[in-house]
Design a protein around this motif. Structure first.
Motif, short mmCIF file in Angstrom:
data_model
loop_
_atom_site.label_atom_id
_atom_site.label_comp_id
_atom_site.label_asym_id
_atom_site.label_seq_id
_atom_site.Cartn_x
_atom_site.Cartn_y
_atom_site.Cartn_z
N ILE A 195 -0.63 0.29 -7.85
CA ILE A 195 -1.80 1.12 -7.22
C ILE A 195 -3.17 0.59 -7.52
N GLU A 196 -3.15 0.67 -8.93
CA GLU A 196 -4.61 0.51 -9.48
C GLU A 196 -5.34 -1.04 -9.52
N GLU A 197 -4.47 -1.95 -9.56
CA GLU A 197 -4.88 -3.22 -9.71
C GLU A 197 -4.67 -3.87 -8.38
N ASP A 198 -5.60 -4.94 -7.87
CA ASP A 198 -5.75 -5.96 -6.94
C ASP A 198 -4.70 -6.98 -7.13
N GLU A 249 0.64 -1.29 -0.13
CA GLU A 249 0.12 0.02 0.09
C GLU A 249 0.68 1.18 -0.13
N LYS A 300 5.09 3.22 -14.38
CA LYS A 300 4.16 2.25 -14.79
C LYS A 300 4.03 1.07 -13.85
N LYS A 312 2.10 2.49 -10.93
CA LYS A 312 0.68 2.89 -11.06
C LYS A 312 -0.16 1.59 -11.36
N TYR A 313 0.55 0.54 -12.00
CA TYR A 313 -0.25 -0.62 -12.10
C TYR A 313 -0.70 -1.14 -10.59
#
Length: 153
Positions: free
Chosen positions: A27-30, A7, A21, A24-25
């Protein structure tokens, strides 16, 4: 080497576009609940492999080192354990393979760091950060993890 909770990965201000990238991935994906065994985010630049194995004794394992890729180890199950050291501390047993982007070696002595990586945490190894995986000084257990490969050279 960077070790932290997943986190918190957005707290690291990476400059390289592929590392940006990757963050970002993550952070955005579980990713902790991702079901695929291998997935490509950008061909040849950014991809993820599922690794599942039983740990062994550290003295039976080799350190691996990369020159072109960053490894981000993300534990899904079990308690991962990784030792790391600078490439300069290695006695090379397998010379650098450019195509596979790795060399293998041993680290005689005590010039290494240890990290126990539980679910929800990550360890990031930059190029030249040699790391010994799949071992443990504790009772060996089964570990299931994702290793994100990020090309930086």
């Amino acid at each position: 080497m960077i070790y932290d909770r997943l986190e918190n990965i957005g707290n690291y201000p990476f400059e390289h576009p592929n590392l940006k990238k990757a963050v970002k991935y993550l952070i955005e994906e579980d990713i902790l609940n991702h079901k695929e065994e291998r997935f490509v985010i950008e061909e040849g630049e950014l991809f993820v492999n599922l690794i599942e194995n039983m740990q062994g004794r550290p003295e039976e394992k080799k350190y691996e080192c990369h020159h072109d890729f960053v490894d981000i180890h993300i534990t899904l199950e079990g308690l991962d354990y990784i030792r790391s050291t600078d490439e300069s501390n290695l006695v090379v047993t397998t010379p650098y393979d450019r195509e596979g982007d790795y060399l293998l070696g041993d680290c005689p002595g005590d010039e290494y760091a240890e990290a126990y990586i539980p679910r929800g945490c990550f360890a990031l190894y930059l190029p030249k950060d040699a790391h010994m995986v799949n071992g443990t000084p504790k009772e060996p257990g089964r570990v299931r993890k994702f290793v994100m490969k990020v090309k930086v050279k």
